[in-house]
Structure formats: structure tokens, C-alpha cells
Design an enzyme around this catalytic site. Structure first.
Site, PDB file in Angstrom:
ATOM      1  NE  ARG A   1      -1.801   1.834   3.601  1.00 51.93           N
ATOM      2  CZ  ARG A   1      -1.813   1.463   4.831  1.00 51.93           C
ATOM      3  NH1 ARG A   1      -2.479   0.734   5.105  1.00 51.93           N
ATOM      4  NH2 ARG A   1      -0.987   2.186   5.414  1.00 51.93           N
TER       5      ARG A   1
ATOM      6  CG  HIS B   1      -6.177   1.993   6.103  1.00 51.91           C
ATOM      7  ND1 HIS B   1      -6.295   0.874   5.790  1.00 51.91           N
ATOM      8  CD2 HIS B   1      -7.544   2.175   6.872  1.00 51.91           C
ATOM      9  CE1 HIS B   1      -7.389   0.164   5.850  1.00 51.91           C
ATOM     10  NE2 HIS B   1      -8.370   1.129   6.488  1.00 51.91           N
TER      11      HIS B   1
ATOM     12  CE1 TYR C   1       1.057   2.696   8.727  1.00 49.82           C
ATOM     13  CE2 TYR C   1      -0.056   4.350   9.887  1.00 49.82           C
ATOM     14  CZ  TYR C   1       0.082   3.390   8.723  1.00 49.82           C
ATOM     15  OH  TYR C   1      -0.821   3.388   8.014  1.00 49.82           O
TER      16      TYR C   1
END
Length: 385
Positions: A277, A281, A290
Site C-alpha cells: 500500500r 490506509h 508508523y
């Protein structure tokens, strides 16, 4: 360059040596099916072969480019306040276009909320995908018109829907198959395990397509499973395979084989498309909190669109005129999306009270009346001013 998880380990770069076969494993990763390397080199696989025509290659490249442009336009529209939310597929174009182009017309698809490329393959107008994210409808298209179900926000539940539908297809004696999409995070949901169980026991003609993009929001795959996701299928009694999710040719070949297997009564199969990805998200997420920047940089070298362009250019299958025309088409698509979204009419405020109960309900009638009074108070206030 090998395709490997980078979520919890330092990125490593390979020597870039040429390969003659894509069936291989690294020291800490299982085998994966690959037909087109990140460097744009065509390789063979002993179990999955594909011989696409030049027209088919150009068509898949076009699919990926236009899907990425639409996806980027939707992200921009959300940042401008035109959409409430958007889940980008950036980096996952090959997994979606490859698997989507493996489908036959009478096959049925159960997506999550990120399968914009699959929707494109099924003929769903990209504009129709945006109504729900703008808040003007609950879906935007007729699932039966394209054999493409509405987006599913509840994580993993669509795998149960797909399995049930596939069981029905088998009982009807049809020779079609069902393709169910979900992500690595959804693989931890009980619904997915239940779907696997029923699919295996009833030999349902369903293919489970997991896009392992390495991150379930902010949780890496290493916190989802101790074994490669495709190996979970063994515990339920059906085969699984890992494919290079950034290789559109491999995704097409593997999905075609799995769907044909399902159509011929051989039961379910799990495909793990090992991809990444590239963005957040959703537009409400900040992946920089993160993920390390070098992780994305490593995966950028495996970009699914770049590798196919490199291959087509080297083989003389596409010239500058093709790419220039595609860019113009891409610009036209982006403009149509922008104009269409801004022109979407607001829904009827009272419509949310419709179709709750087949025969009506006094409590819903009471709530409708209260909401109508509340809405009317704004009109009165404006008239008073």
C-alpha cells in the site's frame, strides 16, 4: 529484486541479476509466482504460463494507468472537501487489474472498499464509486448489472457473502465462479475463517483473493500471522498460492487458473497477492507515524506500472504516440470525474427513513416527524433573519 515484506525489517537491495525462472524462495520468504520482474524482464513459471498478445498488454497497461489516475483524482477531491473519505489503491493496480481481467462475464465479484481497479474491469463507471464517499447514496450501482457487488465496509464479511453465493451457484448447476477480495488485516477476522470452512466443506466455486499490502492500517503483517497468509488455506483443506501482487501478468495467470479450477468443480483456492500500500490506509490515516520512508522507497522500485512500461518499450510493443494518447485520455477521465462529483445532487433528507421496515413502524414514523421538525427549524430561522 525479490518481493519481500519490509514491515519489520531493514530494506535490502538485490544485485539485479537476470532470472530464467520465477519459482524461487529467499532465505526468509516462500516461493511466489512471478512472470515479470521489477526490472521489466519476462520470466517463466513451471505451473503458471501466459502468452498475452501485444493488444492485451497495452490494454492492461491502459487499465492500470487510468485506474491510478482516477484514484489520485479521488484523493485530491477528498482533500478539497468534495468527498468525506477515500481509500486509495495506489501500488495495488496490478493485483486488481490482473485478477479483474481473469474474470468471465458470468462470474461474480465481492469486493471490499478498495477494489476500484476491479470495478473498472467489471465496467462500473468510476464516478459511481464516489457517491457513497460523497454521502449521496449507499452504493451507486446495480450489483447485478455488472456482477460486481456493492463495496463492503465491514471488514471480512464479504467473504461469507461470497461463499454463500458460490454455494448457491453450485446448487444451481452453473459453471461460473465467485471471486472474493479481502486484505491482510481482514484475514484475522472470524468471518474469513468461517468462510474458508464452509467453502471447503461444500466445495464451493469461490476464489479468495487476499491483497497483502503489508499493513492493516498501522499494524504490519507480522502482527497478523506467524506464517505466510496463503499457507492458511492448507489448514482448511484447499490450496493456496502466493503471487507477486505488483506483477499484472502473474496475477492474471494465477487468477485465471484458480477461477477455472473453481468452475470445473475442484473447489476453493486462496491467492495471496504480495503487494504494498503506497499511500495511506484511507485519507484519515497518516502512514508516516508508523512506516519508514525508506520502506516505501524500496517498493517504488517494484512499481507495477513502471515494470510493464519498461517491458513493452523494450519489446517495441508501445511507442511514444501510445503513451501520449493515453495521457490525454487520462486527463479527460480526471476532468469528467471532477465535474461529475461536483454536480452530484444532494439526497432527499427524509430518504434515510425509507425501506427500514417492509410494513412501516411507529417508532420510525415518530423519528421521521421529529427530524422533519428539526429540519424545518432551520428554514424558520433563515426566514426570521
Amino acid at each position: 529484486m525479490t518481493v519481500e515484506s519490509t514491515a519489520a525489517r531493514k530494506p535490502r537491495r538485490s544485485s539485479g541479476a537476470k532470472r530464467t525462472s520465477a519459482k524461487r524462495r529467499t532465505a526468509d520468504q516462500p516461493e511466489l509466482v512471478q512472470l515479470l520482474t521489477p526490472e521489466g524482464e519476462r520470466v517463466e513459471h513451471p505451473e503458471y504460463s501466459l502468452d498475452p498478445t501485444p493488444d492485451e498488454l497495452r490494454a492492461m497497461y491502459r487499465d492500470m494507468v487510468l485506474t491510478r489516475r482516477f484514484d489520485g483524482e479521488a484523493t485530491t477531491l477528498q482533500r478539497q472537501g468534495e468527498l468525506g473519505l477515500w481509500a486509495s489503491l495506489l501500488g495495488q493496480e496490478a493485483a486488481q487489474i490482473g485478477s479483474g481481467r481473469a474474470l468471465q462475464d458470468d462470474d461474480y465479484v465481492f469486493p471490499t472498499y478498495r477494489e476500484h481497479g476491479v470495478a473498472w474491469c467489471r465496467g462500473v463507471d468510476p464516478v459511481n464509486l464516489l457517491g457513497m464517499f460523497r454521502g449521496v447514496n449507499h452504493g451507486g450501482w446495480d450489483p447485478n448489472s455488472n456482477n460486481f457487488h456493492l463495496y463492503t465496509i465491514v471488514i471480512g464479511s464479504q467473504t461469507l457473502h461470497a461463499t454463500g453465493y458460490a454455494m448457491g451457484v453450485a446448487k444451481d448447476g452453473a459453471d461460473s465462479a465467485v471471486l472474493a477480495y479481502f486484505g491482510d488485516g481482514a484475514s484475522s477476522q472470524g468471518d474469513v475463517a468461517e468462510a474458508f470452512t464452509f467453502a471447503a466443506v461444500y466445495n464451493a466455486p469461490v476464489v479468495f483473493f487476499c491483497q497483502n499490502n503489508q499493513w492493516a492500517i498501522s499494524e504490519p503483517t507480522e502482527r497478523q500471522t506467524r506464517v505466510p497468509l496463503y499457507q492458511r488455506a492448507q489448514g482448511f483443506g484447499f490450496p493456496g498460492v502466493r503471487v507477486d501482487g505488483n506483477d499484472v501478468l502473474a496475477c492474471l495467470a494465477v487468477t485465471k487458473a484458480a477461477l477455472e479450477r473453481a468452475r470445473t468443480g475442484q473447489g476453493p483456492m486462496l491467492i495471496e497477492a504480495f503487494t504494498y500500500r503506497m499511500g495511506a490506509h484511507t485519507t484519515s490515516d497518516d502512514p508516516t507515524r508508523y512506516r519508514r520512508a525508506e520502506e516505501r522507497e524500496l517498493w517504488e522500485t517494484k512499481d507495477p506500472i513502471s515494470r510493464l512500461r519498461t517491458y513493452m518499450t523494450a519489446q517495441g510493443l508501445a511507442d511514444d504516440a501510445f503513451f501520449a494518447d493515453l495521457e490525454k485520455e487520462s486527463d479527460a477521465l480526471a476532468k469528467r470525474v471532477r465535474d461529475s462529483v461536483r454536480a452530484m445532487p444532494d439526497p432527499d433528507d427524509m430518504a434515510l427513513f425509507e425501506h427500514i421496515y417492509a410494513d412501516g413502524h411507529p417508532l420510525v414514523d415518530e423519528e421521521r416527524a421529529q427530524f422533519a421538525e428539526y429540519q424545518a427549524s432551520f428554514v424558520s430561522a433563515e426566514e426570521g433573519n
